[in-house]
Write a protein that holds these residues in place. Sequence first.
Motif, PDB file in Angstrom:
ATOM      1  N   TYR A 234       1.152  -1.129  -0.226  1.00  0.00           N
ATOM      2  CA  TYR A 234      -0.200  -0.023   0.252  1.00  0.00           C
ATOM      3  C   TYR A 234       1.022   1.159  -0.191  1.00  0.00           C
ATOM      4  O   TYR A 234       0.049   2.448  -0.750  1.00  0.00           O
ATOM      5  CB  TYR A 234      -1.014  -0.543   1.637  1.00  0.00           C
ATOM      6  N   PHE A 235       2.582   1.425   0.343  1.00  0.00           N
ATOM      7  CA  PHE A 235       2.881   2.266   0.829  1.00  0.00           C
ATOM      8  C   PHE A 235       3.801   2.773  -0.853  1.00  0.00           C
ATOM      9  O   PHE A 235       3.492   3.738  -1.086  1.00  0.00           O
ATOM     10  CB  PHE A 235       4.266   2.106   1.600  1.00  0.00           C
ATOM     11  N   ALA A 236       4.016   1.153  -1.818  1.00  0.00           N
ATOM     12  CA  ALA A 236       4.347   1.453  -2.957  1.00  0.00           C
ATOM     13  C   ALA A 236       3.560   2.514  -3.779  1.00  0.00           C
ATOM     14  O   ALA A 236       3.900   3.111  -4.342  1.00  0.00           O
ATOM     15  CB  ALA A 236       5.030   0.086  -3.103  1.00  0.00           C
ATOM     16  N   LEU A 237       1.749   1.576  -3.705  1.00  0.00           N
ATOM     17  CA  LEU A 237       1.173   2.049  -4.199  1.00  0.00           C
ATOM     18  C   LEU A 237       1.061   3.063  -4.014  1.00  0.00           C
ATOM     19  O   LEU A 237       0.742   4.155  -5.438  1.00  0.00           O
ATOM     20  CB  LEU A 237      -0.556   1.472  -4.214  1.00  0.00           C
ATOM     21  N   TYR A 238       1.106   4.159  -3.382  1.00  0.00           N
ATOM     22  CA  TYR A 238       0.569   5.857  -2.620  1.00  0.00           C
ATOM     23  C   TYR A 238       2.496   6.849  -3.592  1.00  0.00           C
ATOM     24  O   TYR A 238       1.686   7.846  -3.743  1.00  0.00           O
ATOM     25  CB  TYR A 238       0.304   5.799  -1.140  1.00  0.00           C
ATOM     26  N   SER A 239       2.886   5.985  -3.311  1.00  0.00           N
ATOM     27  CA  SER A 239       4.165   6.585  -3.416  1.00  0.00           C
ATOM     28  C   SER A 239       3.908   6.339  -5.360  1.00  0.00           C
ATOM     29  O   SER A 239       4.369   7.446  -5.192  1.00  0.00           O
ATOM     30  CB  SER A 239       5.561   5.913  -2.783  1.00  0.00           C
ATOM     31  N   ALA A 240       3.895   5.626  -5.312  1.00  0.00           N
ATOM     32  CA  ALA A 240       4.033   5.220  -7.040  1.00  0.00           C
ATOM     33  C   ALA A 240       2.756   6.283  -7.498  1.00  0.00           C
ATOM     34  O   ALA A 240       3.616   7.368  -9.141  1.00  0.00           O
ATOM     35  CB  ALA A 240       4.041   4.440  -7.404  1.00  0.00           C
ATOM     36  N   GLY A 241       2.176   6.515  -6.439  1.00  0.00           N
ATOM     37  CA  GLY A 241       1.105   7.716  -7.031  1.00  0.00           C
ATOM     38  C   GLY A 241       1.340   8.841  -7.483  1.00  0.00           C
ATOM     39  O   GLY A 241       1.137   9.464  -8.274  1.00  0.00           O
ATOM     40  N   ALA A 242       1.844   9.056  -6.008  1.00  0.00           N
ATOM     41  CA  ALA A 242       2.787  10.654  -6.060  1.00  0.00           C
ATOM     42  C   ALA A 242       3.417  11.090  -6.084  1.00  0.00           C
ATOM     43  O   ALA A 242       3.703  12.527  -6.642  1.00  0.00           O
ATOM     44  CB  ALA A 242       2.214  10.543  -3.924  1.00  0.00           C
ATOM     45  N   ARG A 243       4.565  10.121  -6.746  1.00  0.00           N
ATOM     46  CA  ARG A 243       5.951  10.588  -7.242  1.00  0.00           C
ATOM     47  C   ARG A 243       6.028  10.052  -8.128  1.00  0.00           C
ATOM     48  O   ARG A 243       6.926  11.072  -8.716  1.00  0.00           O
ATOM     49  CB  ARG A 243       6.938   9.661  -6.839  1.00  0.00           C
ATOM     50  N   GLU A 244       5.355   9.411  -9.451  1.00  0.00           N
ATOM     51  CA  GLU A 244       6.111   8.873 -10.390  1.00  0.00           C
ATOM     52  C   GLU A 244       5.422   9.834 -11.192  1.00  0.00           C
ATOM     53  O   GLU A 244       4.469  10.207 -11.820  1.00  0.00           O
ATOM     54  CB  GLU A 244       5.458   7.840 -10.683  1.00  0.00           C
ATOM     55  N   GLU A 245       6.088  10.643 -12.441  1.00  0.00           N
ATOM     56  CA  GLU A 245       5.730  11.203 -13.171  1.00  0.00           C
ATOM     57  C   GLU A 245       6.216  10.823 -14.498  1.00  0.00           C
ATOM     58  O   GLU A 245       5.679  11.249 -15.622  1.00  0.00           O
ATOM     59  CB  GLU A 245       7.371  12.720 -12.791  1.00  0.00           C
ATOM     60  N   ARG A 246       7.703   9.920 -14.359  1.00  0.00           N
ATOM     61  CA  ARG A 246       7.289   9.748 -16.120  1.00  0.00           C
ATOM     62  C   ARG A 246       7.771   8.885 -16.577  1.00  0.00           C
ATOM     63  O   ARG A 246       6.599   8.812 -18.051  1.00  0.00           O
ATOM     64  CB  ARG A 246       9.503   9.274 -16.332  1.00  0.00           C
ATOM     65  N   PHE A 247       6.915   8.136 -15.667  1.00  0.00           N
ATOM     66  CA  PHE A 247       5.700   6.867 -16.360  1.00  0.00           C
ATOM     67  C   PHE A 247       4.110   6.569 -15.061  1.00  0.00           C
ATOM     68  O   PHE A 247       3.784   5.736 -15.458  1.00  0.00           O
ATOM     69  CB  PHE A 247       6.404   5.500 -16.531  1.00  0.00           C
ATOM     70  N   ARG A 248       3.773   7.648 -15.404  1.00  0.00           N
ATOM     71  CA  ARG A 248       2.781   7.940 -14.202  1.00  0.00           C
ATOM     72  C   ARG A 248       1.539   7.494 -15.288  1.00  0.00           C
ATOM     73  O   ARG A 248       0.345   6.633 -14.775  1.00  0.00           O
ATOM     74  CB  ARG A 248       2.775   9.235 -14.136  1.00  0.00           C
ATOM     75  N   ARG A 249       1.777   6.759 -16.547  1.00  0.00           N
ATOM     76  CA  ARG A 249       0.321   6.728 -17.255  1.00  0.00           C
ATOM     77  C   ARG A 249       0.250   4.390 -17.610  1.00  0.00           C
ATOM     78  O   ARG A 249      -0.138   3.950 -16.966  1.00  0.00           O
ATOM     79  CB  ARG A 249      -0.300   6.893 -19.043  1.00  0.00           C
ATOM     80  N   ALA A 250       1.848   4.486 -17.269  1.00  0.00           N
ATOM     81  CA  ALA A 250       2.680   3.277 -18.191  1.00  0.00           C
ATOM     82  C   ALA A 250       2.080   2.154 -16.662  1.00  0.00           C
ATOM     83  O   ALA A 250       1.922   0.925 -16.932  1.00  0.00           O
ATOM     84  CB  ALA A 250       3.767   3.064 -18.088  1.00  0.00           C
ATOM     85  N   VAL A 251       2.672   3.022 -15.601  1.00  0.00           N
ATOM     86  CA  VAL A 251       2.622   1.986 -14.115  1.00  0.00           C
ATOM     87  C   VAL A 251       1.191   1.169 -13.626  1.00  0.00           C
ATOM     88  O   VAL A 251       0.937   0.373 -13.764  1.00  0.00           O
ATOM     89  CB  VAL A 251       3.213   2.930 -13.562  1.00  0.00           C
TER      90      VAL A 251
END
Length: 381
Positions: free
Chosen positions: A102-119
């Motif tokens: 759950y922490f990883a999902l939140y962090s990916a949603g909040a921090r990922e910019e380059r692959f924010r649609r692919a992830v």
Amino acid sequence: MPTLGRLRNRWASVTPDVRDRALAAAVTAAAFVPGLAMLGAQFGDLPRHDGGFAAVLLVLGQTVPLAVRSRWPAATLAIIGTCFAAHEVLAYSPTIGSLALYFALYSAGAREERFRRAVPAAASAEYVVFAVLVTLRGSPSDVLTYLLYYVVLVLFWSLGALVRQRRRQEAEQRRLTARAAAADERARLARELHDVVTHHVTAMVVQADAARYLPSERFPEVLATITGSGRDALTELRFLLGVLEATGARTPGLDALRGLVEQPGRVVELVEAGERPALPPETELTAYRIVQEALTNAAKYAAGRPAKVRVGYGVDLLEIEVTTQGPATTPGALGSGGRGLAGLRDRVDALGGRFTAGPSGDGFRVSAQFPVAGTPVRCGR
């Protein structure tokens, strides 16, 4: 509580990398506390068993990557998600370390910019594969259970995405605010430059023109006056450079009015009434510029005519009035609304005051009123 407040402030000052490492260490340690296992995420309702060393490796694969979740959110989610899926498909004993997903999902949603649609697309595909494998292992869960768990995962991702969107909006707002502030500062400096150049250069031109009609013995006096005007212009231009360089140079204010009206070649009466309060620098500078602009216009269009400057210090109001006697040599020129008077009107409006300029009797009148607040001080006259 004071102690809690200090801890909160200290935690807020810690860098994201340090926070992530602290979180990873805490979750890793908790994952091996038997009493906390019931709080972990479980999926598939498969019979559980102790996987030994392999299970320990998969638990560490879920918790340790949290140490880099801010720096590499997509990679962190990929590793943790894969280890979680393998741990559940193999039906190892549950641990609280599974909450790292759950922490990883939140962090990916909040921090990922380059692959924010692919992830999210890749994560959804991985979830489908995970659900198929759990079903093939004999899980009794139905389709609704799969959908509900997927919704929970999406909610954690969405929460992070909302935080990311808010950060982007705040950054854009800061950028626009900085751009507006820079534009305002450029406009203010342009007004300052206009006031300095127009006033002093006009004075020098008028004095040089008048020198043609003066006897030769007056030439040294006129040249000294022109030199003084040039030095004043240089002084104020240095101030503008000081503003640009943030050197803290002082601005001309009400104390400089006496020197402004007593320049050679002017017939100006200065009257100050009341006790001067402590005024903000911008208010004093604007008052000085009003008098300067009015006298410059008088020198251009009503040369040799007497003028009067009145400054009234009230309890809650500062009044500036400059009147020039006699008709202007160019009818209507003083009231043409040039950049100088228009700029002064903008300044006064920004300070919450009122500005007027126009013909008055056989002359011209410029006046302004400012709201003031402060402790009165005696004027030096």
